[in-house]
Design an enzyme around this catalytic site. Structure first.
Site, PDB file in Angstrom:
ATOM      1  N   ASN A   7      -8.251 -17.038  81.040  1.00  0.00           N
ATOM      2  CA  ASN A   7      -8.499 -16.334  79.784  1.00  0.00           C
ATOM      3  C   ASN A   7      -8.014 -14.887  79.908  1.00  0.00           C
ATOM      4  OD1 ASN A   7      -9.783 -14.809  77.662  1.00  0.00           O
ATOM      5  ND2 ASN A   7     -11.133 -16.552  77.336  1.00  0.00           N
ATOM      6  N   HIS A  10      -9.514 -10.088  78.187  1.00  0.00           N
ATOM      7  CA  HIS A  10      -9.930  -8.760  78.636  1.00  0.00           C
ATOM      8  C   HIS A  10      -8.769  -7.894  79.102  1.00  0.00           C
ATOM      9  CE1 HIS A  10     -14.007  -9.452  77.694  1.00  0.00           C
ATOM     10  NE2 HIS A  10     -14.103 -10.495  78.488  1.00  0.00           N
ATOM     11  N   HIS A  43      -8.702 -15.798  72.756  1.00  0.00           N
ATOM     12  CA  HIS A  43      -9.609 -15.917  71.618  1.00  0.00           C
ATOM     13  C   HIS A  43      -9.143 -14.947  70.534  1.00  0.00           C
ATOM     14  CE1 HIS A  43     -14.117 -15.861  70.162  1.00  0.00           C
ATOM     15  NE2 HIS A  43     -13.258 -16.071  69.182  1.00  0.00           N
ATOM     16  N   ARG A  45     -10.137 -13.355  67.537  1.00  0.00           N
ATOM     17  CA  ARG A  45     -11.358 -13.118  66.779  1.00  0.00           C
ATOM     18  C   ARG A  45     -11.047 -12.624  65.370  1.00  0.00           C
ATOM     19  NH1 ARG A  45     -16.492 -12.364  69.136  1.00  0.00           N
ATOM     20  NH2 ARG A  45     -16.582 -12.982  71.326  1.00  0.00           N
ATOM     21  N   ARG A  49     -10.682  -7.713  67.877  1.00  0.00           N
ATOM     22  CA  ARG A  49     -11.127  -6.668  68.800  1.00  0.00           C
ATOM     23  C   ARG A  49     -10.300  -6.625  70.087  1.00  0.00           C
ATOM     24  NH1 ARG A  49     -17.087  -8.630  70.457  1.00  0.00           N
ATOM     25  NH2 ARG A  49     -17.184  -8.786  68.183  1.00  0.00           N
ATOM     26  N   GLU A  70      -9.116 -20.174  71.596  1.00  0.00           N
ATOM     27  CA  GLU A  70     -10.520 -20.150  71.207  1.00  0.00           C
ATOM     28  C   GLU A  70     -10.609 -19.552  69.805  1.00  0.00           C
ATOM     29  OE1 GLU A  70     -12.710 -19.711  75.564  1.00  0.00           O
ATOM     30  OE2 GLU A  70     -12.620 -17.981  74.217  1.00  0.00           O
ATOM     31  N   THR A 101     -18.818 -14.120  73.832  1.00  0.00           N
ATOM     32  CA  THR A 101     -19.503 -15.264  73.237  1.00  0.00           C
ATOM     33  C   THR A 101     -20.797 -15.539  73.982  1.00  0.00           C
ATOM     34  OG1 THR A 101     -17.350 -16.194  72.644  1.00  0.00           O
ATOM     35  CG2 THR A 101     -19.248 -17.671  72.554  1.00  0.00           C
ATOM     36  N   GLU A 151     -16.419 -28.270  76.122  1.00  0.00           N
ATOM     37  CA  GLU A 151     -16.509 -27.244  77.155  1.00  0.00           C
ATOM     38  C   GLU A 151     -17.960 -26.796  77.244  1.00  0.00           C
ATOM     39  OE1 GLU A 151     -14.928 -22.743  78.283  1.00  0.00           O
ATOM     40  OE2 GLU A 151     -13.696 -24.030  76.987  1.00  0.00           O
ATOM     41  N   HIS A 191     -17.559 -19.799  81.105  1.00  0.00           N
ATOM     42  CA  HIS A 191     -18.347 -18.628  80.732  1.00  0.00           C
ATOM     43  C   HIS A 191     -19.158 -18.123  81.931  1.00  0.00           C
ATOM     44  CE1 HIS A 191     -19.696 -15.736  77.713  1.00  0.00           C
ATOM     45  NE2 HIS A 191     -20.819 -15.704  78.397  1.00  0.00           N
TER      46      HIS A 191
END
Length: 242
Positions: A7, A10, A43, A45, A49, A70, A101, A151, A191
């Site tokens: 992922n 970040h 992801h 969003r 963000r 995502e 999340t 998931e 996660h």
């Protein structure tokens, strides 16, 4: 043997802190592939963000492994997903005030809308995974929707202290994993997983895919992105006793 989805959200978070052009998550994806990633997860969003539309567009053209988007059950994002057509869409809950999340999708409470989104994505050739807490009722609802994969949200496991508390959370994931597999869906997890706690999750029977982000990005600050991915790939590529 589980596969690793990296992922890159970040990396984009760091970029957006200054609203500049670096670090570029597209570069991170390329380095992740060089480090052995089997998939790239991002992801998009509603509030943009971190990941931006531009990132998704470029990654769809450049990623050579599985591209996993995502997304919330938001109409705007759904339309983008149907146009871009990632290899997989993972439906997740989304709240503007959350840092990341915080829990699984409530399929039971939003069955009609989730069903509509699942059907639309599959009609556009996109495989669908649902991000769920390890709860039987949610997994049963996912099975009714004929989702391709579930998931399991591993957040409670990741936050639990080693010992009885973590053992209890792991047992819940093992039980939920059995329900997912018995329903004919592919088993994924993610996660809060990191280099210290991932091995027992890898060892869950028939675990197919792990999606890991923050820990890899944090490690990459110290050793570089390619090396950080390579180290995690080594951990998830082998089955370990739990």
């Amino acid at each position: 043997m589980a596969i690793l989805g990296v992922n890159i959200d970040h990396v984009a978070t760091l970029r957006q802190a200054r609203r500049t052009y670096e670090p570029d998550p597209v570069w991170a994806a390329a380095l992740a592939e060089l480090g052995g990633a089997d998939g790239i997860t991002l992801h998009l969003r509603e509030d943009r963000r971190h990941i931006q539309d531009r990132d998704l567009e470029i990654l769809r053209r450049t990623v050579t492994v599985k591209l996993n988007l995502e997304m919330a059950c938001n109409q705007e994002i759904l339309e983008i997903a149907c146009r871009v057509r990632p290899d997989q869409a993972t439906l997740v809950p989304e709240r503007r005030e959350e840092v990341t999340t915080e829990g699984g999708l409530d399929v039971v409470g939003n069955f009609a809308r989730v069903s509509e989104v699942v059907k639309t994505l599959r009609d556009h050739g996109v495989s669908v995974s649902l991000f769920l807490d390890p709860e039987a009722c949610q997994i049963e609802a996912a099975a009714k929707l004929e989702a391709d994969a579930v998931e399991l949200h591993t957040g409670r496991y990741a936050l639990a202290k080693p010992g009885p508390q973590r053992d209890q959370e792991l047992a819940a994931l093992v039980t939920a994993g059995s329900l997912v597999r018995s329903a004919g869906m592919t088993l994924h997890a993610g996660h809060g997983l990191n280099y210290q706690n991932v091995r027992p999750i890898v060892a869950i029977p028939e675990m197919h895919e792990l999606n890991i982000g923050h820990s890899i990005v944090a490690r990459a600050v110290m050793v570089g992105f390619q090396q950080a991915v390579r180290e995690m790939k080594e951990l998830v590529s082998h089955a370990y006793p739990s």
